[in-house]
Design an enzyme around this catalytic site. Structure first.
Site, PDB file in Angstrom:
ATOM      1  CG  LEU A  33       2.381   4.390  13.184  1.00  5.65           C
ATOM      2  CD1 LEU A  33       1.211   3.412  13.148  1.00  5.65           C
ATOM      3  CD2 LEU A  33       2.039   5.598  14.040  1.00  5.65           C
ATOM      4  CE  LYS A  83       8.615  -2.723   2.336  1.00  3.16           C
ATOM      5  NZ  LYS A  83       7.324  -3.341   2.559  1.00  3.16           N
ATOM      6  CG  ASP A 119       5.941  -6.783   4.502  1.00  2.22           C
ATOM      7  OD1 ASP A 119       5.828  -6.288   5.646  1.00  2.22           O
ATOM      8  OD2 ASP A 119       6.340  -6.131   3.519  1.00  2.22           O
ATOM      9  N   GLY A 144      -5.314  -7.850  -5.720  1.00  4.78           N
ATOM     10  CA  GLY A 144      -4.157  -6.966  -5.795  1.00  4.78           C
ATOM     11  C   GLY A 144      -2.929  -7.749  -6.218  1.00  4.78           C
ATOM     12  CE  LYS A 172       1.242  -3.362 -12.308  1.00  3.48           C
ATOM     13  NZ  LYS A 172       0.998  -2.357 -11.270  1.00  3.48           N
ATOM     14  CG  LEU A 229      -3.065  -6.614   2.935  1.00  6.19           C
ATOM     15  CD1 LEU A 229      -1.795  -6.781   2.112  1.00  6.19           C
ATOM     16  CD2 LEU A 229      -3.087  -7.621   4.069  1.00  6.19           C
TER      17      LEU A 229
HETATM   18  P1  NAP Z   1       1.503  -1.291  -4.725  1.00  2.00           P
HETATM   19  O1  NAP Z   1       2.698  -2.151  -4.944  1.00  2.00           O
HETATM   20  O2  NAP Z   1       1.511   0.100  -5.231  1.00  2.00           O
HETATM   21  O3  NAP Z   1       0.233  -2.061  -5.382  1.00  2.00           O
HETATM   22  C1  NAP Z   1      -1.020  -1.413  -5.467  1.00  2.00           C
HETATM   23  C2  NAP Z   1      -2.121  -2.401  -5.844  1.00  2.00           C
HETATM   24  O4  NAP Z   1      -3.375  -1.689  -5.788  1.00  2.00           O
HETATM   25  C3  NAP Z   1      -2.007  -2.984  -7.247  1.00  2.00           C
HETATM   26  O5  NAP Z   1      -2.544  -4.276  -7.253  1.00  2.00           O
HETATM   27  C4  NAP Z   1      -2.886  -2.018  -8.052  1.00  2.00           C
HETATM   28  O6  NAP Z   1      -3.458  -2.580  -9.206  1.00  2.00           O
HETATM   29  C5  NAP Z   1      -4.015  -1.772  -7.068  1.00  2.00           C
HETATM   30  N1  NAP Z   1      -4.720  -0.529  -7.382  1.00  2.00           N
HETATM   31  C6  NAP Z   1      -4.252   0.735  -7.185  1.00  2.00           C
HETATM   32  N2  NAP Z   1      -5.184   1.623  -7.626  1.00  2.00           N
HETATM   33  C7  NAP Z   1      -6.230   0.893  -8.107  1.00  2.00           C
HETATM   34  C8  NAP Z   1      -7.482   1.241  -8.691  1.00  2.00           C
HETATM   35  N3  NAP Z   1      -7.857   2.516  -8.862  1.00  2.00           N
HETATM   36  N4  NAP Z   1      -8.323   0.227  -9.047  1.00  2.00           N
HETATM   37  C9  NAP Z   1      -7.961  -1.049  -8.855  1.00  2.00           C
HETATM   38  N5  NAP Z   1      -6.786  -1.453  -8.325  1.00  2.00           N
HETATM   39  C10 NAP Z   1      -5.931  -0.475  -7.946  1.00  2.00           C
HETATM   40  O7  NAP Z   1       1.145  -1.193  -3.167  1.00  2.00           O
HETATM   41  P2  NAP Z   1       1.532  -2.228  -2.006  1.00  2.00           P
HETATM   42  O8  NAP Z   1       2.825  -1.855  -1.430  1.00  2.00           O
HETATM   43  O9  NAP Z   1       1.316  -3.609  -2.509  1.00  2.00           O
HETATM   44  O10 NAP Z   1       0.427  -1.858  -0.900  1.00  2.00           O
HETATM   45  C11 NAP Z   1      -0.940  -2.178  -1.083  1.00  2.00           C
HETATM   46  C12 NAP Z   1      -1.716  -1.843   0.179  1.00  2.00           C
HETATM   47  O11 NAP Z   1      -1.291  -2.657   1.269  1.00  2.00           O
HETATM   48  C13 NAP Z   1      -1.520  -0.393   0.637  1.00  2.00           C
HETATM   49  O12 NAP Z   1      -2.771   0.128   0.955  1.00  2.00           O
HETATM   50  C14 NAP Z   1      -0.649  -0.502   1.868  1.00  2.00           C
HETATM   51  O13 NAP Z   1      -0.960   0.498   2.806  1.00  2.00           O
HETATM   52  C15 NAP Z   1      -1.038  -1.871   2.407  1.00  2.00           C
HETATM   53  N6  NAP Z   1       0.056  -2.487   3.173  1.00  2.00           N
HETATM   54  C16 NAP Z   1      -0.193  -2.866   4.450  1.00  2.00           C
HETATM   55  C17 NAP Z   1       0.797  -3.480   5.192  1.00  2.00           C
HETATM   56  C18 NAP Z   1       0.518  -3.889   6.621  1.00  2.00           C
HETATM   57  O14 NAP Z   1       1.469  -4.172   7.362  1.00  2.00           O
HETATM   58  N7  NAP Z   1      -0.723  -3.963   7.031  1.00  2.00           N
HETATM   59  C19 NAP Z   1       2.057  -3.731   4.625  1.00  2.00           C
HETATM   60  C20 NAP Z   1       2.274  -3.346   3.296  1.00  2.00           C
HETATM   61  C21 NAP Z   1       1.258  -2.713   2.585  1.00  2.00           C
HETATM   62  P3  NAP Z   1      -2.726  -2.456 -10.649  1.00  2.00           P
HETATM   63  O15 NAP Z   1      -1.684  -3.541 -10.660  1.00  2.00           O
HETATM   64  O16 NAP Z   1      -3.809  -2.683 -11.612  1.00  2.00           O
HETATM   65  O17 NAP Z   1      -2.122  -1.089 -10.710  1.00  2.00           O
END
Ligand code: NAP
Length: 291
Positions: A33, A83, A119, A144, A172, A229
């Site tokens: 976007l 990143k 962020d 998370g 983690k 988020l």
């Molecule tokens: P990431 O680095 O892949 O981290 C994913 C997180 O989700 C980890 O803590 C992981 O836990 C957990 N998780 C994934 N599957 C799971 C499950 N089945 N059960 C329990 N925990 C689970 O992702 P990220 O970049 O941090 O992004 C996380 C979220 O934030 C995404 O949805 C993204 O869209 C959102 N986000 C939003 C913004 C914004 O501007 N609003 C910016 C960045 C990201 P484990 O460590 O146990 O695997």
């Protein structure tokens, strides 16, 4: 004979030889976007700037940064999967980008490319201006421990919040707490949610239709705030459940816009027109954003 009608355009409707170019690199990036958001902001302020999306494959971050340098691109947004690798490819890092080991924005100072990370600041700004909460005085649980959680935890911790990190994979969460080494950041169990002023849902659960809830919504209720988020879908199941239990709720739109706004400010030195940026991508973003 049919004479072609001259095109009637705004002064900066088309790029010129003087146009300043900014870009986002990522893979995938065609869904982004950001071009519409930033180009609307440039247009609203009458700036001769253009923002484009450049798909860059995993493993090509360094080549992309060399290209940015050679082509005199004045600013860059960085998204998955670059990143961390861009953090290693730029000339300097801001203190926050250095602590996170991750860059979502590059600015140019002469020939020097400086990696920034907006962020966490975007998240804290969105809570302050959109939800009327002062993070520095809040007891926060972050659910998370991925990249987004790390950025949010660091910014909240630097603002003075007391933070408990809860994650499916406890190692983690412990690693983040060890690396940050701040006395106001610790790990905890899901039960700590019931005692928090602010709960941040920073897992990827809620984007998929069949995802389980990231935590038991009975743990949250009146007098508490939940920020998810995720912004697509706009209302995740945990947001809906927390609202039903009486909590104040918000999705990740505020963070998305404020982190973009901060990038805009870093590149241009101008105040970002957040309402314009939100409207351009059809996001509802109503509160105190252009103050
Ligand atoms: P990431 O680095 O892949 O981290 C994913 C997180 O989700 C980890 O803590 C992981 O836990 C957990 N998780 C994934 N599957 C799971 C499950 N089945 N059960 C329990 N925990 C689970 O992702 P990220 O970049 O941090 O992004 C996380 C979220 O934030 C995404 O949805 C993204 O869209 C959102 N986000 C939003 C913004 C914004 O501007 N609003 C910016 C960045 C990201 P484990 O460590 O146990 O695997």
């Amino acid at each position: 004979m049919c004479r072609e009608k001259p095109l009637r355009m705004n002064e900066f409707a088309l790029p010129t030889a003087k146009t300043k170019l900014v870009a986002v690199i990522g893979d995938p990036v065609r869904h982004s976007l950001s071009p519409v958001m930033f180009n609307s902001a440039f247009r609203a302020l009458g700036m001769d700037w253009l923002y484009v999306a450049l798909p860059v494959k995993l493993g090509s971050s360094r080549a992309a940064i060399d290209g940015i340098r050679a082509l005199n691109i004045v600013g860059l947004s960085v998204t998955t999967p670059h990143k961390e690798t861009v953090a290693a490819a730029v000339d300097q890092l801001s203190p926050v980008a250095m602590k996170l080991g991750a860059v979502n924005c590059v600015r140019r100072s002469g020939e020097v490319l400086i990696g920034e990370n907006t962020d966490g600041k975007g998240f804290v700004e969105s809570v302050r201006s959109g939800l009327g909460l002062e993070p520095g005085r809040s007891k926060v649980v972050v659910v998370g421990a991925g990249g987004a959680a790390r950025a949010v935890i660091l910014a909240l911790a630097e603002a003075g919040a007391t933070i408990a990190v809860v994650n499916r994979t406890k190692d983690k969460a412990e690693k983040i707490v060890d690396q940050m080494a701040m006395k106001n950041v610790s790990t905890s169990g899901f039960e700590s949610i019931s005692d928090a002023d602010l709960v941040v849902q920073a897992t990827s659960l809620g984007m998929g239709n069949d995802d389980p809830l990231p935590f038991d919504p009975n743990l949250i209720g009146k007098g508490q705030t939940l920020v998810d988020l995720i912004y697509h879908p706009e209302r995740t199941p945990i947001v809906a459940a927390a609202a039903e239990h009486g909590a104040q709720t918000a999705n990740g739109v505020g963070m998305l816009l404020h982190q973009a706004g901060e990038q805009f400010r870093i590149w241009t030195g101008e105040k970002p027109p957040l309402q314009v940026m939100a409207a351009a991508v059809g996001l509802s973003f109503g509160q105190n954003t252009d103050e």
